[in-house]
Write an enzyme that holds these catalytic residues in place. Sequence first.
Site, PDB file in Angstrom:
ATOM      1  N   TYR A 164     -13.790  -2.404  10.641  1.00  0.00           N
ATOM      2  CA  TYR A 164     -12.496  -1.931  10.731  1.00  0.00           C
ATOM      3  C   TYR A 164     -11.725  -2.089  12.043  1.00  0.00           C
ATOM      4  CZ  TYR A 164      -8.682   1.501  10.279  1.00  0.00           C
ATOM      5  OH  TYR A 164      -7.480   2.246  10.174  1.00  0.00           O
TER       6      TYR A 164
ATOM      7  N   SER B 277       1.571   3.324  -2.677  1.00  0.00           N
ATOM      8  CA  SER B 277       1.439   4.279  -3.741  1.00  0.00           C
ATOM      9  C   SER B 277       1.041   5.482  -3.412  1.00  0.00           C
ATOM     10  CB  SER B 277       0.664   3.612  -4.750  1.00  0.00           C
ATOM     11  OG  SER B 277      -0.797   3.202  -4.362  1.00  0.00           O
TER      12      SER B 277
ATOM     13  N   SER C 123      -3.961   0.453  13.977  1.00  0.00           N
ATOM     14  CA  SER C 123      -4.560   1.870  14.114  1.00  0.00           C
ATOM     15  C   SER C 123      -4.993   1.773  15.601  1.00  0.00           C
ATOM     16  CB  SER C 123      -5.839   2.002  13.268  1.00  0.00           C
ATOM     17  OG  SER C 123      -6.655   2.785  13.715  1.00  0.00           O
TER      18      SER C 123
ATOM     19  N   VAL D  50       2.844  -4.057  -9.136  1.00  0.00           N
ATOM     20  CA  VAL D  50       1.392  -3.507  -9.138  1.00  0.00           C
ATOM     21  C   VAL D  50       0.656  -5.032  -8.974  1.00  0.00           C
ATOM     22  CG1 VAL D  50      -0.633  -2.570 -10.628  1.00  0.00           C
ATOM     23  CG2 VAL D  50       1.790  -1.693 -11.135  1.00  0.00           C
TER      24      VAL D  50
ATOM     25  N   LYS E 293      -8.268  -4.314  12.879  1.00  0.00           N
ATOM     26  CA  LYS E 293      -7.020  -3.847  13.441  1.00  0.00           C
ATOM     27  C   LYS E 293      -6.793  -4.435  14.946  1.00  0.00           C
ATOM     28  CE  LYS E 293      -5.939  -1.075  10.219  1.00  0.00           C
ATOM     29  NZ  LYS E 293      -4.955  -1.492   9.466  1.00  0.00           N
TER      30      LYS E 293
ATOM     31  N   ASN F  48       1.375  -2.484   5.308  1.00  0.00           N
ATOM     32  CA  ASN F  48       0.450  -1.028   5.373  1.00  0.00           C
ATOM     33  C   ASN F  48      -0.705  -1.281   4.870  1.00  0.00           C
ATOM     34  OD1 ASN F  48       0.579   1.905   5.633  1.00  0.00           O
ATOM     35  ND2 ASN F  48       0.412   1.697   3.813  1.00  0.00           N
TER      36      ASN F  48
ATOM     37  N   GLY G  87       0.840  -1.316   0.095  1.00  0.00           N
ATOM     38  CA  GLY G  87       0.345   0.085  -0.058  1.00  0.00           C
ATOM     39  C   GLY G  87       0.790   1.359  -0.072  1.00  0.00           C
TER      40      GLY G  87
ATOM     41  N   ILE H  41      -4.033  10.722  10.447  1.00  0.00           N
ATOM     42  CA  ILE H  41      -2.858  11.098   9.679  1.00  0.00           C
ATOM     43  C   ILE H  41      -3.341  11.761   8.206  1.00  0.00           C
ATOM     44  CG2 ILE H  41      -0.857  10.519   8.694  1.00  0.00           C
ATOM     45  CD1 ILE H  41      -0.703   9.691  11.646  1.00  0.00           C
TER      46      ILE H  41
END
Length: 280
Positions: free
Chosen positions: A161, A18, A148, A67, A165, A96, A16, A195
């Site tokens: 989510y 990019s 997180s 990719v 985590k 990540n 992750g 962030i």
Amino acid sequence: MSVNYDFTDKVVIITGSSSGIGAGIAQLFAKSGANVVVTGRNADRVAKVAKQCTDMSPKQLTALEVVGDLTKQQDCDRLIQTTVQTFGKLDILVNNAGFGNRADVTEEDYYQKFQNLMQTNLNSVVYLTHKSVEHLAKTNGNIINISSIAAKITSSGQSPYHISKAALDMFTKCMAAELGPKHHIRVNSVNPGFIVTNIFADMGIPKAVADNFFRTVGCKYPVGRPGQPQDIAQTVAYLASNSEAGFITGSIVVADGGHLTANVSIDQELEDLINKMENF
């Protein structure tokens, strides 16, 4: 005082990478002399960050572009294989890649949303770790998982989510206990607060709205600002350094500007943002 890390001759995969936090991590490793593997789903973004990393590298080392979609095992296999074929080894794996979505348990598609999120946020980490052990064992390498503060708190409509985590943190601890004695691999987690990234722009939210959200949240933090990708990158680099953090494994390192300590509540800000998202 700025800390200068030396990762010369190290090979680092950052999933992750990019955009956002992942890009910041890749750039810091590149600045520190590492051979960096930039990976993501969008080829143009991967190429852009890879070029930035190459330009930042003290020896102009060419960043490797891969990719792929980490929810597909064949793409995970190709990521590891391409890295080892190109550089001959793997020293550091930074897991990540991840995302969040709104999912109320009463929604008809809740379970589908849950499965989709877990596939990226947890399953891909488990699989990549599984496939990386043989290579990291040869280099006394280490793994850093980007978790997180959501692992430690709750919020309405975000259960998948938070669950992903929390599970990731436990996986980190389990792997540290298992891989240390057998393979001399350290495993740690970094748990960011809010962030500043382009995550809301990717959702179609105007920059002014996103900037206002981050500014409002940052004012509530004890440090007086929201986080930047560089804040998390510095934490990752510290944990990845065997000379600096060689005695640290199984740790859940919170880098949240004081969010948890100050019991910061942003429920209203999130609700307002969600309502605005639904209007765009």
